[in-house]
Scaffold this motif. Structure first.
Motif, short mmCIF file in Angstrom:
data_model
loop_
_atom_site.label_atom_id
_atom_site.label_comp_id
_atom_site.label_asym_id
_atom_site.label_seq_id
_atom_site.Cartn_x
_atom_site.Cartn_y
_atom_site.Cartn_z
N LEU A 273 42.69 68.85 44.21
CA LEU A 273 41.81 67.70 43.96
C LEU A 273 42.59 66.39 44.07
O LEU A 273 42.13 65.42 44.70
CB LEU A 273 41.18 67.84 42.58
N PHE B 293 42.34 60.04 41.39
CA PHE B 293 42.65 61.21 40.58
C PHE B 293 42.98 60.82 39.14
O PHE B 293 42.42 61.40 38.20
CB PHE B 293 43.82 61.99 41.18
N ILE C 225 40.01 59.72 37.25
CA ILE C 225 39.23 60.89 36.81
C ILE C 225 39.88 61.53 35.59
O ILE C 225 39.20 61.85 34.60
CB ILE C 225 39.11 61.91 37.96
N TRP D 116 37.34 61.19 32.38
CA TRP D 116 36.52 62.34 31.98
C TRP D 116 36.51 62.56 30.47
O TRP D 116 35.43 62.72 29.88
CB TRP D 116 37.00 63.58 32.72
N GLN E 273 32.38 68.18 38.35
CA GLN E 273 32.33 67.93 39.79
C GLN E 273 31.52 66.65 40.08
O GLN E 273 31.96 65.80 40.87
CB GLN E 273 31.70 69.11 40.53
N TYR F 110 31.01 64.12 38.14
CA TYR F 110 31.77 62.95 37.69
C TYR F 110 32.88 62.62 38.68
O TYR F 110 33.06 61.45 39.06
CB TYR F 110 32.35 63.21 36.30
N ALA F 111 33.63 63.64 39.11
CA ALA F 111 34.73 63.41 40.05
C ALA F 111 34.23 62.87 41.38
O ALA F 111 34.88 62.02 42.01
CB ALA F 111 35.53 64.70 40.24
N SER G 33 35.42 59.30 42.86
CA SER G 33 36.18 59.32 44.12
C SER G 33 35.35 58.89 45.31
O SER G 33 35.91 58.50 46.36
CB SER G 33 36.74 60.72 44.37
#
Length: 516
Positions: A407, A416, A419, A423, A438, A440-441, A445
């Motif tokens: 990721l 990254f 995140i 989170w 997923q 949220y990421a 991104s």
């Protein structure tokens, strides 16, 4: 690193047969005997939500006799004429809103409660349970999670340990605050989560009162009773730290202290990656127990002495403290979401390795990938849904961390680390699923991540897809560096310290599998 229940196939079949068919469900007004977690169908209960546990306990170390009065504050989420609690000790009385309730025990850990007056949906309920027992002599599913010590006892285990010392809605999806008050003979100490709010002695007995004022999953509640050397202080940022060590740790005592006493330093270091520490205190304890696992019990991490049998190990302390963000503050929605706990805690160890100049996260990822060839059983375990029997398999940790490195390489460091820090703030004190992570990421991104996570978390095979134009690494697995392609990367200097915790975990896992 974690203690868990492994049910035999025969036991699992018996469990499934004991659960009513989904189509029929519980009778009207009856709370379900289980929250519907597919890994553990009977764990937790339906029909209500607990907001607070008040536990008033008395313990006699010489006999392992525990007496208690638990007061639960709950809200009915449906009309309830009967509901269940998870518990294993002997109950003498149950009150609901001040009136005596009928109760009965069923199955392995179900306490069925029938209040004198049914609860309407949305109603507040005060549930009082009086009980007693000898926890070390109580077996459920063929084991006890209560750890007897030469001078007392310890409650610490995953996914279950509460049954042996307090009645609860035992699933991470129902979190609550806790007050734990324990009366013990003078000279004996009682340790639990949060802050020690008072200590009072009278007539040969001392009462210790602890408070955890942030929501806590029931398996993260802990109790340790015995003779301890206590260390208190604050982190450089001012957070209270409370550590404790059994007085009879023998040759592991020095290494245990050299590791756990770094808690304050490591909490502040992890805050740089994960954001502000989510709780009001930090610390750990090392009781004299024969187990080999460590557990991220909230604010007060449990460590087995064997974690330090080969010397100090700051890496395992990093792992368990990382869980305070990933696992404790943000807890799994279902046990199948365990990657959100273990993958990120393992990745924190890789970041610590980078910090200590003992191997970068990329070097560790490349090394793990290279040491597990295609066909290795390691790749058969899907970290995103490993199954109850593989919930704490080493692949959930190491392949889980590989997924996080993939990721990182896919979205770039800026997104990254946003995140990684965002989170725990986004879901603080709540629960979450991998699908929610997923989403949220992808939002942070700006990239679709479904194929990447499917490859690394949900496919029972060694990833071999080419990277999508990443830095010219056309032959590298998706998301990894070119050095993960054919060749034998050098073992990072941190690997032996990380692997030392793996060996302990594997030993515990194999021992329990054999016993159950």
């Amino acid at each position: 690193m974690r203690k868990r229940l492994i049910v035999s196939l025969a036991s699992a079949a018996a469990l499934l047969l004991a659960v009513p068919a989904a189509a029929s469900g519980p009778p009207a007004g009856f709370g379900a005997a289980g929250v519907g977690d597919p890994y553990y169908p009977t764990y937790g209960n339906g029909g209500y939500d607990v907001s607070h546990y008040d536990l008033h306990l008395k313990y006699q170390p010489a006999t392992d006799r525990l007496e208690g009065t638990a007061t639960l504050l709950a809200t009915a989420t449906q009309n309830l004429s009967r509901f269940n609690l998870d518990f294993a000790l002997d109950v003498s009385e149950v009150l609901v809103n001040g009136r005596a309730a009928r109760f009965a025990t069923t199955g392995e850990q179900e306490l069925e409660v029938t209040p004198a007056v049914p609860l309407a949906q949305g109603a507040q309920a005060t549930i009082v349970v009086r009980y007693a027992g000898t926890p070390s002599k109580v077996s459920r599913y063929g084991f006890t999670a209560w750890l007897r010590t030469p001078d007392g006892g310890v409650a610490a285990g995953e996914p279950e340990s509460a049954w042996w010392w307090f009645p609860s809605n035992d699933h991470p999806s129902d979190k609550a605050t806790f007050d734990v008050s324990v009366l013990v003979p003078d000279g004996t100490q009682a340790i639990s989560n949060g802050i020690l709010t008072s200590q009072r002695s009278s007539l040969g007995w001392t009462r210790y009162s602890w408070r955890e004022n942030k929501p806590q999953a029931t398996y993260l509640a802990t109790l340790a009773i015995g003779h301890f050397d206590i260390s208190t202080g604050t982190t450089p940022g001012g957070l209270p730290v409370f550590n404790a060590y059994s007085k009879d740790l023998g040759e592991n005592a020095g290494a245990a202290r050299a590791s756990v006493e770094r808690t304050g330093e490591l909490v502040d270091w992890l805050s740089g990656y994960f954001g502000p520490y989510p709780f009001s205190s930090a610390g750990g304890y090392v009781p004299n127990v024969p187990t080999g696992f460590a557990l991220e019990t909230q604010t007060r991490v449990f460590y087995s002495p064997r974690q330090f049998a080969s010397g100090s190990n700051s890496s395992v302390v990093v792992h368990e403290l990382a869980h305070q963000w990933y696992g404790d503050s943000v807890s799994v929605q279902h046990w199948s979401d365990i990657w959100l706990n273990e993958g990120f805690a393992r990745y924190a160890q890789w970041l610590w390795s980078e910090h200590e100049n003992e191997g970068t996260a990329q070097e560790l990822a490349d090394y793990v990938y290279a040491t597990h060839p295609a066909g290795d059983a390691f790749w058969n375990v899907k970290p995103g849904d490993p199954g109850a029997e593989n919930q704490f398999d080493i692949a959930v940790y190491d392949r889980g961390a590989l997924a996080i490195q993939a990721l990182r390489n896919t979205v770039g460091d800026t997104a990254f680390f946003e995140i990684l820090k965002g989170w725990p703030a986004e879901r603080r004190y709540g629960n979450a699923s991998i699908a929610q992570f997923q989403a949220y990421a992808e939002r942070i991104s700006g990239r679709p991540l479904g194929d990447l996570l499917q490859t690394w978390l949900f496919t029972a095979a060694r990833p071999a897809a080419p990277a999508a134009g990443a830095k010219g690494q056309a032959e590298a697995p998706q998301g990894l560096s070119a050095s993960a392609a054919p060749g034998a990367p050098r073992e990072p200097r941190s690997w032996k310290q990380i692997a030392a915790t793996n060996a302990v975990h594997e030993h515990e896992h194999a021992r329990e599998h054999g016993a159950r």
